[in-house]
Write a protein that holds these residues in place. Structure first.
Motif, short mmCIF file in Angstrom:
data_model
loop_
_atom_site.label_atom_id
_atom_site.label_comp_id
_atom_site.label_asym_id
_atom_site.label_seq_id
_atom_site.Cartn_x
_atom_site.Cartn_y
_atom_site.Cartn_z
N PHE A 204 0.81 -1.21 0.00
CA PHE A 204 0.00 0.00 0.00
C PHE A 204 0.84 1.27 0.00
O PHE A 204 0.30 2.37 -0.10
CB PHE A 204 -0.97 -0.01 1.19
CG PHE A 204 -2.21 -0.81 0.91
CD1 PHE A 204 -3.34 -0.20 0.41
CD2 PHE A 204 -2.22 -2.18 1.11
CE1 PHE A 204 -4.48 -0.93 0.13
CE2 PHE A 204 -3.35 -2.93 0.82
CZ PHE A 204 -4.49 -2.30 0.33
N GLU B 116 1.54 4.28 -4.50
CA GLU B 116 0.40 5.16 -4.77
C GLU B 116 -0.40 4.69 -5.98
O GLU B 116 -1.62 4.78 -6.00
CB GLU B 116 0.88 6.58 -4.97
CG GLU B 116 -0.25 7.58 -5.16
CD GLU B 116 0.24 9.00 -5.33
OE1 GLU B 116 -0.60 9.89 -5.58
OE2 GLU B 116 1.47 9.22 -5.22
N TYR C 24 -0.79 1.64 -6.97
CA TYR C 24 -1.59 0.48 -6.54
C TYR C 24 -2.85 0.95 -5.82
O TYR C 24 -3.95 0.45 -6.08
CB TYR C 24 -0.76 -0.43 -5.63
CG TYR C 24 -1.56 -1.56 -5.02
CD1 TYR C 24 -1.79 -2.73 -5.73
CD2 TYR C 24 -2.08 -1.44 -3.73
CE1 TYR C 24 -2.53 -3.77 -5.17
CE2 TYR C 24 -2.83 -2.46 -3.17
CZ TYR C 24 -3.05 -3.62 -3.89
OH TYR C 24 -3.79 -4.64 -3.34
N ARG C 25 -2.69 1.91 -4.91
CA ARG C 25 -3.84 2.42 -4.17
C ARG C 25 -4.85 3.07 -5.12
O ARG C 25 -6.07 2.88 -4.99
CB ARG C 25 -3.40 3.43 -3.10
CG ARG C 25 -2.50 2.88 -2.03
CD ARG C 25 -2.45 3.80 -0.82
NE ARG C 25 -2.10 5.17 -1.13
CZ ARG C 25 -0.85 5.64 -1.15
NH1 ARG C 25 0.18 4.84 -0.88
NH2 ARG C 25 -0.62 6.92 -1.41
N LYS C 26 -4.34 3.84 -6.05
CA LYS C 26 -5.22 4.53 -6.99
C LYS C 26 -6.01 3.55 -7.84
O LYS C 26 -7.23 3.69 -8.01
CB LYS C 26 -4.39 5.45 -7.89
CG LYS C 26 -5.23 6.26 -8.86
CD LYS C 26 -4.35 7.19 -9.69
CE LYS C 26 -5.20 7.99 -10.68
NZ LYS C 26 -4.37 8.88 -11.53
N LEU D 20 -6.68 0.42 -7.12
CA LEU D 20 -7.61 -0.31 -6.26
C LEU D 20 -8.88 0.50 -6.05
O LEU D 20 -10.00 -0.03 -6.18
CB LEU D 20 -6.94 -0.60 -4.91
CG LEU D 20 -7.84 -1.24 -3.85
CD1 LEU D 20 -8.26 -2.65 -4.27
CD2 LEU D 20 -7.12 -1.30 -2.50
N MET D 21 -8.73 1.78 -5.77
CA MET D 21 -9.89 2.63 -5.55
C MET D 21 -10.73 2.78 -6.82
O MET D 21 -11.97 2.72 -6.78
CB MET D 21 -9.45 4.00 -5.03
CG MET D 21 -8.83 3.96 -3.65
SD MET D 21 -8.24 5.57 -3.08
CE MET D 21 -9.79 6.45 -2.91
N ILE E 280 -8.73 1.22 2.44
CA ILE E 280 -7.30 1.47 2.53
C ILE E 280 -6.91 1.90 3.94
O ILE E 280 -5.83 1.54 4.44
CB ILE E 280 -6.89 2.53 1.49
CG1 ILE E 280 -7.11 1.97 0.09
CG2 ILE E 280 -5.44 2.95 1.68
CD1 ILE E 280 -6.83 2.96 -1.03
N ASN E 281 -7.80 2.63 4.61
CA ASN E 281 -7.44 3.13 5.95
C ASN E 281 -7.32 2.02 6.98
O ASN E 281 -6.91 2.29 8.11
CB ASN E 281 -8.45 4.18 6.41
CG ASN E 281 -9.89 3.66 6.45
OD1 ASN E 281 -10.14 2.47 6.64
ND2 ASN E 281 -10.84 4.56 6.28
N ARG F 288 -5.43 -0.74 6.51
CA ARG F 288 -4.21 -1.52 6.28
C ARG F 288 -3.16 -1.20 7.35
O ARG F 288 -3.15 -0.13 7.96
CB ARG F 288 -3.65 -1.23 4.90
CG ARG F 288 -4.58 -1.56 3.73
CD ARG F 288 -5.11 -2.97 3.77
NE ARG F 288 -6.48 -3.02 4.25
CZ ARG F 288 -7.07 -4.10 4.68
NH1 ARG F 288 -6.41 -5.24 4.78
NH2 ARG F 288 -8.32 -4.06 5.09
N GLY G 144 -1.05 2.37 8.67
CA GLY G 144 -1.50 3.58 8.00
C GLY G 144 -2.01 4.65 8.93
O GLY G 144 -1.67 5.84 8.79
#
Length: 619
Positions: free
Chosen positions: A208, A211, A213-215, A217-218, A381-382, A384, A387
């Protein structure tokens, strides 16, 4: 490099500083600038280091306020904070039951909104922020607010009530730093160093950090959710061209009881009801319990409210002129995501006006709007690892605090057996990070609940893990079995929860002579076919039960660990337990269920005994 002299958000107007031998003030400025900090007639001088950071310490600050904090730099810059208080400061951490705002418990405590609030209690709420790269220096969004009536609705109920109890006891300003976010597991609140024993969690953290990957995923989640919702609307639009098919049902209740087993999609619910002439046109309040999952509610075709997820109680105002004399219709569009649709039993379902109320439970009709596959799973995400520690906890670490209150565990019920190690790791981690080896912790043990949680004995195991946290020094655990609601993950009585926390703080931290520990087993023995449990009740008096019933939450099992109800009799500080089946018990347990409530043991102060499991040794 920093060009401006500045202080962290924690040191802004309304802040409460911890009294005592050593209180830190810190900030940032141009490297090598000389800085003077003045508070309560004391002036401390220092120099900004090469990284742009400075700190000073004040000793034995006098409780009270408001005081003025002045920071002056040699380059002509200065910062003034005019509303500074000194008293006792606590961190309130955890997930939704710690975050739950006062507006959600308003009906249980209306008097709190009619008075003056508590001007001597200040709450610093840190808004959601995660970071997987480095710990943040300062909060992105957070501020101090005084617990006045105009601020009360959005304040954490546990934090508010706890602050109020502590102010009544200590007579000084109280500061509550609230670090909480609904649905979050404990590993999200632990640092990278604190998770070294869990390389699999650190791998997730590493993933995570990316960035992109996070983008992605969202974006993928948003697209999947959009398509799922679009399919519901498409089916509903098709059905609008056909005559609606309505079938009878009883509400409140579970959709599965009506034949909609594992139902996912949308269903329309409706009921016709009568309104008397004296209620015509008057404003009112629609109370409609809780529902799984999201709803739109219409009264006579007019939308009066909507909620996007299952937990909040539905409280929708009815505008003037909407109710009419004679027949009225309430319609609900209920969207069910995962096959567990319900209108929760045991909640209020009515319309309340100044001229009386109208009950809405009983006979209803339903019509399926759309039938779909289960909704796409959402990965938050929050939640994980590390974080929230890096985004919310880390900026607090320089702040001097008296102790921590931790109310969390619900979101770790999927893997209850490793929660004990993670919880203890979090406690040690925060002590290390705060550089306070004996930083006191009060852990709030989960209350009774029987909905929206993991099945089996996951919650008893979480409670056991929380109980074992008390094995650590300077750690207390409050028992709350009787303060839950079987039909609600977010029980209303946060005042009683806060009271038990407050007496634990008064006993463990301040050394007051009062009964603050729940009854606990200190010894057991066998006498014939009886198992005799000796309890520490916290006083010279014996045990009793809530409501005066017989103790009914005892069970025994043989080697096969198949448990059966056991007879139990209170004799002073002892409980004599025997099997109702005549078996030779190898295991004994008490209150080992999701929502135990029958004849719970307590002491004369009303503190309930926590659940336990004892392995009976052979003679």
């Amino acid at each position: 490099m920093r060009e401006q002299l500045s202080l962290p958000r924690l040191l802004h107007d309304g802040c409460v500083l911890q009294q005592g031998e050593k209180t830190r003030i810190w900030g940032w400025g141009p490297a090598q600038e000389e800085v003077s900090v003045t508070l309560l007639g004391q002036t401390k001088e220092t120099v900004v280091d090469s990284e742009g950071y400075f700190e000073v310490f004040f000793r034995n600050l006098v409780p009270g306020g408001p005081y003025v904090l002045e920071v002056t730099g040699s380059l002509g810059q200065n910062v003034t904070v005019e509303q500074v208080f000194v008293g006792e400061v606590f961190v309130c951490g955890g997930q939704s039951n710690m975050e739950l705002p006062m507006r959600r418990v308003r009906e249980g405590f209306p008097e709190e909104f009619l008075g003056r609030g508590e001007p001597q209690v200040h709450l610093y709420k840190v808004e959601e922020q995660y970071d997987f790269t480095d710990p943040l220096e300062d909060h992105v969004k957070a501020e101090w607010k005084t617990c006045l009536p105009e601020n009360l609705a959005e304040m954490s109920a546990v934090s508010y009530f706890l602050g109020k109890f502590l102010h009544e006891d200590r007579g000084v300003p109280i500061g509550m730093i609230n670090l909480s976010l609904g649905g979050t597991p404990v590993e999200a609140w632990i640092s990278r160093e604190g998770l070294e024993k869990w390389p699999e969690l650190l791998e997730i953290r590493k993933q995570f950090q990316d960035e992109s990957y996070r983008k992605k995923l969202m974006e993928d989640q948003e697209q999947a959710e959009h398509e799922w919702q679009l399919e519901i609307v498409r089916q509903e639009d098709e059905k609008k061209q056909l005559p609606a098919s309505w079938k009878p049902m009883q509400l409140p209740g579970y959709l599965a009881d009506t034949g909609l087993t594992d139902f996912c999609g949308s269903v329309w619910l409706r009921k016709k009801f009568q309104v008397t002439t004296d209620m015509e046109g008057v404003p009112g309040l629609l109370r409609f319990g809780t529902m799984t999952d999201s709803d739109h509610i219409y009264l006579n075709g007019v939308l009066v409210g909507e909620t996007g997820y299952c937990y909040p109680p539905r409280r929708y105002p009815i505008p003037e002129g909407l109710l009419k004399a004679g027949e009225n219709t309430i319609s609900i569009r209920l969207v069910c995501r995962n096959g567990e649709g319900r209108v929760t039993p045991g909640k209020p379902y009515d319309i309340v006006t100044e001229h009386g109320s109208i009950m809405l439970d009983g006979n209803w009709e339903y019509s399926v709007g759309a039938l779909c596959d289960p909704a796409p799973e959402q990965e938050f995400i929050n939640r994980r690892p590390t974080g929230l520690f890096q985004g919310m906890t880390a900026p607090c670490l320089p702040y001097t605090v008296r102790g921590v209150v931790w109310y969390q565990g619900e979101s770790n019920d999927g893997e209850p057996d490793r929660y004990e190690a993670l919880l203890k790791a979090m406690i040690w981690d925060w002590r290390n990070q705060w550089k306070q080896e004996k930083l006191p912790f009060v852990v709030v043990q989960l209350p009774g609940c029987d909905v929206d949680i993991a099945g089996g004995d996951a919650w008893p195991r979480i409670r056991e893990a929380q109980r074992r946290a008390e094995e650590l020094p300077d750690t207390a655990v409050t028992v709350n079995l009787d303060l839950g609601e079987a039909n609600d993950l977010h029980p209303v009585d946060k005042k009683s929860v806060a009271y038990r926390i407050s007496i634990a703080i008064r006993g463990m931290i301040y050394g007051e002579k009062l009964v603050w520990k729940a009854p606990s087993v200190i010894h057991w023995s066998k006498r014939g076919d009886k198992i005799i449990l000796e309890f520490n009740t916290g006083s010279e008096t014996g045990l009793e039960t809530l409501g005066g019933e017989s103790p009914l939450e005892f069970e025994v099992a043989g080697r096969d660990q198949i448990f059966y109800p056991a007879r139990a009799e209170i004799r002073g500080k002892e409980v004599w337990v025997s099997s109702e089946t005549g078996m030779e018990p190898c295991h004994l347990r008490y209150a080992w269920s999701r929502a135990p409530h029958r004849g719970l043991l307590c002491n004369k102060s009303g503190l309930t005994a926590g659940p336990f499991w004892i392995e009976i040794e052979e003679d």
